[in-house]
Design an enzyme around this catalytic site. Structure first.
Site, PDB file in Angstrom:
ATOM      1  N   THR A 123      33.058  31.880  43.718  1.00  0.00           N
ATOM      2  CA  THR A 123      34.368  31.352  42.745  1.00  0.00           C
ATOM      3  C   THR A 123      35.536  30.286  43.138  1.00  0.00           C
ATOM      4  OG1 THR A 123      36.314  32.512  41.563  1.00  0.00           O
ATOM      5  CG2 THR A 123      35.700  34.309  43.558  1.00  0.00           C
ATOM      6  N   ASP A 124      36.456  29.794  42.617  1.00  0.00           N
ATOM      7  CA  ASP A 124      37.130  29.208  43.189  1.00  0.00           C
ATOM      8  C   ASP A 124      38.476  29.952  43.794  1.00  0.00           C
ATOM      9  OD1 ASP A 124      37.965  29.500  40.949  1.00  0.00           O
ATOM     10  OD2 ASP A 124      38.632  27.659  40.291  1.00  0.00           O
ATOM     11  N   GLU A 125      38.460  30.875  43.335  1.00  0.00           N
ATOM     12  CA  GLU A 125      39.895  31.625  43.887  1.00  0.00           C
ATOM     13  C   GLU A 125      40.067  32.155  45.136  1.00  0.00           C
ATOM     14  OE1 GLU A 125      41.008  34.402  41.183  1.00  0.00           O
ATOM     15  OE2 GLU A 125      40.121  33.754  39.508  1.00  0.00           O
ATOM     16  N   TYR A 150      40.465  40.539  44.271  1.00  0.00           N
ATOM     17  CA  TYR A 150      39.824  40.255  43.867  1.00  0.00           C
ATOM     18  C   TYR A 150      38.729  38.739  44.857  1.00  0.00           C
ATOM     19  CZ  TYR A 150      35.931  36.946  40.906  1.00  0.00           C
ATOM     20  OH  TYR A 150      35.844  36.115  40.759  1.00  0.00           O
ATOM     21  N   LYS A 154      35.617  39.163  47.204  1.00  0.00           N
ATOM     22  CA  LYS A 154      34.922  37.379  47.676  1.00  0.00           C
ATOM     23  C   LYS A 154      34.841  36.640  48.255  1.00  0.00           C
ATOM     24  CE  LYS A 154      32.844  36.664  43.777  1.00  0.00           C
ATOM     25  NZ  LYS A 154      31.489  37.265  43.197  1.00  0.00           N
ATOM     26  N   ARG A 274      51.468  38.411  36.240  1.00  0.00           N
ATOM     27  CA  ARG A 274      50.549  39.197  37.449  1.00  0.00           C
ATOM     28  C   ARG A 274      51.161  39.543  38.741  1.00  0.00           C
ATOM     29  NH1 ARG A 274      44.820  36.633  37.123  1.00  0.00           N
ATOM     30  NH2 ARG A 274      44.363  38.415  34.938  1.00  0.00           N
TER      31      ARG A 274
HETATM   32  P1  NAD Z   1      30.834  40.343  34.675  1.00  0.00           P
HETATM   33  O1  NAD Z   1      32.564  40.862  34.897  1.00  0.00           O
HETATM   34  O2  NAD Z   1      30.964  39.950  33.902  1.00  0.00           O
HETATM   35  O3  NAD Z   1      30.195  41.345  35.081  1.00  0.00           O
HETATM   36  C1  NAD Z   1      29.789  41.444  36.284  1.00  0.00           C
HETATM   37  C2  NAD Z   1      28.543  42.773  36.079  1.00  0.00           C
HETATM   38  O4  NAD Z   1      28.119  43.124  37.095  1.00  0.00           O
HETATM   39  C3  NAD Z   1      27.868  43.461  34.804  1.00  0.00           C
HETATM   40  O5  NAD Z   1      27.436  43.303  34.236  1.00  0.00           O
HETATM   41  C4  NAD Z   1      28.950  45.080  35.936  1.00  0.00           C
HETATM   42  O6  NAD Z   1      27.973  46.138  35.300  1.00  0.00           O
HETATM   43  C5  NAD Z   1      27.156  44.365  37.450  1.00  0.00           C
HETATM   44  N1  NAD Z   1      27.974  45.421  38.537  1.00  0.00           N
HETATM   45  C6  NAD Z   1      29.226  45.486  38.832  1.00  0.00           C
HETATM   46  N2  NAD Z   1      29.264  46.549  39.914  1.00  0.00           N
HETATM   47  C7  NAD Z   1      27.843  46.466  40.192  1.00  0.00           C
HETATM   48  C8  NAD Z   1      26.943  46.700  41.209  1.00  0.00           C
HETATM   49  N3  NAD Z   1      27.921  47.970  41.913  1.00  0.00           N
HETATM   50  N4  NAD Z   1      25.941  47.615  40.884  1.00  0.00           N
HETATM   51  C9  NAD Z   1      25.220  46.650  40.240  1.00  0.00           C
HETATM   52  N5  NAD Z   1      25.971  45.681  39.796  1.00  0.00           N
HETATM   53  C10 NAD Z   1      27.099  45.973  39.446  1.00  0.00           C
HETATM   54  O7  NAD Z   1      31.602  38.839  35.299  1.00  0.00           O
HETATM   55  P2  NAD Z   1      31.009  37.786  35.361  1.00  0.00           P
HETATM   56  O8  NAD Z   1      32.379  36.798  34.930  1.00  0.00           O
HETATM   57  O9  NAD Z   1      29.769  37.141  34.849  1.00  0.00           O
HETATM   58  O10 NAD Z   1      30.693  37.035  36.712  1.00  0.00           O
HETATM   59  C11 NAD Z   1      29.934  36.977  37.545  1.00  0.00           C
HETATM   60  C12 NAD Z   1      29.855  36.066  38.750  1.00  0.00           C
HETATM   61  O11 NAD Z   1      30.833  35.627  39.030  1.00  0.00           O
HETATM   62  C13 NAD Z   1      30.881  36.992  39.881  1.00  0.00           C
HETATM   63  O12 NAD Z   1      30.401  37.415  41.100  1.00  0.00           O
HETATM   64  C14 NAD Z   1      31.922  36.389  40.146  1.00  0.00           C
HETATM   65  O13 NAD Z   1      32.951  36.994  41.194  1.00  0.00           O
HETATM   66  C15 NAD Z   1      31.978  35.084  39.303  1.00  0.00           C
HETATM   67  N6  NAD Z   1      32.337  34.589  39.250  1.00  0.00           N
HETATM   68  C16 NAD Z   1      32.961  34.473  37.989  1.00  0.00           C
HETATM   69  C17 NAD Z   1      33.563  33.733  37.259  1.00  0.00           C
HETATM   70  C18 NAD Z   1      34.402  33.780  35.959  1.00  0.00           C
HETATM   71  O14 NAD Z   1      35.551  33.062  35.209  1.00  0.00           O
HETATM   72  N7  NAD Z   1      33.885  34.622  34.784  1.00  0.00           N
HETATM   73  C19 NAD Z   1      34.107  32.866  37.377  1.00  0.00           C
HETATM   74  C20 NAD Z   1      33.886  32.103  39.122  1.00  0.00           C
HETATM   75  C21 NAD Z   1      32.553  32.999  39.928  1.00  0.00           C
HETATM   76  O1  TDX Z   2      46.199  38.682  29.268  1.00  0.00           O
HETATM   77  C1  TDX Z   2      46.126  37.385  30.009  1.00  0.00           C
HETATM   78  N1  TDX Z   2      47.508  36.862  30.114  1.00  0.00           N
HETATM   79  C2  TDX Z   2      47.597  35.762  30.759  1.00  0.00           C
HETATM   80  O2  TDX Z   2      48.569  34.692  30.513  1.00  0.00           O
HETATM   81  C3  TDX Z   2      45.464  37.556  31.271  1.00  0.00           C
HETATM   82  C4  TDX Z   2      43.903  38.798  30.771  1.00  0.00           C
HETATM   83  C5  TDX Z   2      45.523  36.262  31.556  1.00  0.00           C
HETATM   84  N2  TDX Z   2      46.476  35.316  31.598  1.00  0.00           N
HETATM   85  C6  TDX Z   2      46.619  34.431  32.882  1.00  0.00           C
HETATM   86  C7  TDX Z   2      46.653  34.395  34.387  1.00  0.00           C
HETATM   87  C8  TDX Z   2      45.635  33.468  34.745  1.00  0.00           C
HETATM   88  O3  TDX Z   2      46.372  32.397  35.147  1.00  0.00           O
HETATM   89  O4  TDX Z   2      45.665  33.931  32.371  1.00  0.00           O
HETATM   90  C9  TDX Z   2      44.684  32.642  32.982  1.00  0.00           C
HETATM   91  C10 TDX Z   2      43.031  33.572  33.452  1.00  0.00           C
HETATM   92  O5  TDX Z   2      42.777  34.437  33.923  1.00  0.00           O
HETATM   93  P1  TDX Z   2      41.417  36.076  33.891  1.00  0.00           P
HETATM   94  O6  TDX Z   2      41.075  35.546  32.724  1.00  0.00           O
HETATM   95  O7  TDX Z   2      42.027  37.106  34.326  1.00  0.00           O
HETATM   96  O8  TDX Z   2      41.061  34.522  34.973  1.00  0.00           O
HETATM   97  P2  TDX Z   2      41.794  34.242  36.423  1.00  0.00           P
HETATM   98  O9  TDX Z   2      42.546  35.425  37.047  1.00  0.00           O
HETATM   99  O10 TDX Z   2      41.767  32.718  36.759  1.00  0.00           O
HETATM  100  O11 TDX Z   2      39.977  35.069  37.287  1.00  0.00           O
HETATM  101  C11 TDX Z   2      38.375  34.066  36.809  1.00  0.00           C
HETATM  102  O12 TDX Z   2      38.274  33.052  37.372  1.00  0.00           O
HETATM  103  C12 TDX Z   2      37.780  33.078  38.221  1.00  0.00           C
HETATM  104  C13 TDX Z   2      37.809  35.352  36.334  1.00  0.00           C
HETATM  105  O13 TDX Z   2      37.948  36.608  35.689  1.00  0.00           O
HETATM  106  C14 TDX Z   2      36.971  35.581  37.675  1.00  0.00           C
HETATM  107  O14 TDX Z   2      35.570  36.096  38.066  1.00  0.00           O
HETATM  108  C15 TDX Z   2      36.758  34.468  38.566  1.00  0.00           C
HETATM  109  O15 TDX Z   2      35.921  34.195  39.913  1.00  0.00           O
END
Ligand code: NAD
Ligand code: TDX
Length: 336
Positions: A123-125, A150, A154, A274
């Protein structure tokens, strides 16, 4: 080619499996997922009977399961993680376990089984927070500065992945991607939470002043980036992936969603901020563009509208996950 996809029942992992099986139907995919609250096999209904797909219900922290899943695997594509920042603030332990220890177990088993490539999804975070007044963006040389449990977990996983390359020669690549949106995203993340709340005629909680900035990318653009890195990326390299050229605040995002859904701004409810909330993320994705020819193909406004349509058309999917445990989480996070 046989791929082990971890976390393939989650949001991005399931989109990736659907994408890959369409594009490379001859490949075999093993999906290893422990089905936490975020994992949902409904996402994979259309391919569950495909003979080239199999599912292992298991935890990446269970070494036996990990070893079993690796048999005959060429490439590992590692998505499995605890992924929600708010949950990491309330309870960091599962984040350290899955994201750090789980990744470590996968790396060990990959080395032992001589996998040809280990691609880590990050992630970019991990780069921390930029200022609103600033025009700067994260790039591959930006120092790590994670600020939530988180992003710290990562970051730990990224360091381990690189260390296994430098120390043991494991062929790795990493992508650090910005915020994804699209179908099958669990409705506790901002965009699907907003859409589904509005569909239920509920207000949308916006943290603090709502001026926080995220870089949004449609999930299939992320899948395409991973595809390119797997096939053409240089071993040992990291690629940043992002979708935006201009900043957009959370308030602007919610206003767009409200406009698409024909609702007024009375649906916006400012709530307590948050803890440690990162102000701004912005990604310079010129390395993957220049080296691998990737660019986002899905326009934000157009695909935000299509994402709203998807949630409207798939009410059963999100209603089924917004049940008991979700309601409890919601009450604890936002009050009644
Ligand atoms: P998600 O939370 O939707 O899915 C995570 C999946 O991993 C789920 O299916 C869960 O059951 C599985 N999992 C969790 N713990 C586990 C374990 N111990 N063993 C096996 N499986 C397990 O997440 P996502 O949004 O699809 O993110 C996927 C990946 O991409 C993550 O590594 C996250 O850090 C990264 N990522 C997400 C975003 C985003 O915006 N969602 C952005 C950048 C990077
Ligand atoms: O109820 C809310 N209200 C609100 O203002 C929630 C859930 C979020 N927010 C804000 C927080 C953030 O500034 O919205 C923005 C996006 O929040 P999230 O959807 O929780 O994402 P973020 O915290 O940016 O992290 C996401 O992007 C990077 C993913 O959850 C991560 O898994 C990924 O790595």
């Amino acid at each position: 080619m046989k791929l082990l996809v971890t976390g393939g029942a989650g949001f991005i992992g399931s989109n990736f499996i659907l994408y890959w099986m369409k594009k490379y139907p001859q490949d075999q995919i093993v999906n290893l997922d422990s089905l936490t609250y975020a994992g949902n096999l409904e996402n994979l209904k259309e391919i569950e009977k495909n003979p080239n797909y199999s599912f292992i219900h298991g935890d990446i922290c269970d070494l036996d399961v990990v070893e079993r899943s690796m048999v005959g695997v060429d490439w590992v594509v590692h998505f499995a993680a605890e992924s929600h920042v708010d949950r990491s603030i309330k309870e960091p332990s599962p984040f350290v376990m899955t994201n750090v220890i789980g990744t470590h177990f996968l790396l060990d088993a990959s080395l032992k089984n001589r996998v040809k490539k280990f691609h880590h999804i990050s992630t970019d975070e991990v780069y921390g927070s930029l200022n609103l007044s600033d025009q700067s963006k994260f790039n591959e040389r930006t120092n790590y500065n994670p600020r939530s449990p988180y992003s710290a977990s990562k970051a730990g996983s990224d360091h381990l992945v690189r260390a296994y390359n430098k120390t043991y020669g494991l062929p790795i690549t990493i992508t650090n991607c910005s915020n994804n949106f699209g179908p099958y995203q669990f409705p506790e993340k901002f965009i699907p939470l907003a859409i589904t709340n509005i569909l239920e005629n509920k207000k949308v909680p916006v943290y603090g002043d709502g001026l926080y900035v995220r870089d949004w990318l449609y999930v299939l653009d992320h899948c395409h980036a991973i595809d390119l890195v797997l096939n053409k990326g240089k071993v040992g390299e990291t690629y940043l992936v992002g979708g935006m050229t201009n900043d957009i605040s959370n308030l602007e995002v919610i206003k767009k969603i409200l406009k698409i859904m024909g609702k007024d701004e009375g649906f916006i409810e400012h709530v307590k901020d948050r803890l440690g909330h990162d102000r701004r993320y912005a990604v310079d994705w010129s390395k993957i563009k220049n080296e691998l020819g990737w660019r986002p193909l899905h326009n934000f406004d157009e695909w935000l509208e299509k994402t709203v349509e998807w949630y409207k058309a798939n009410e059963k999917w999100w209603k089924d996950v917004k049940t008991g445990a979700y309601q409890e989480y919601y009450k604890e996070q936002y009050g009644s």
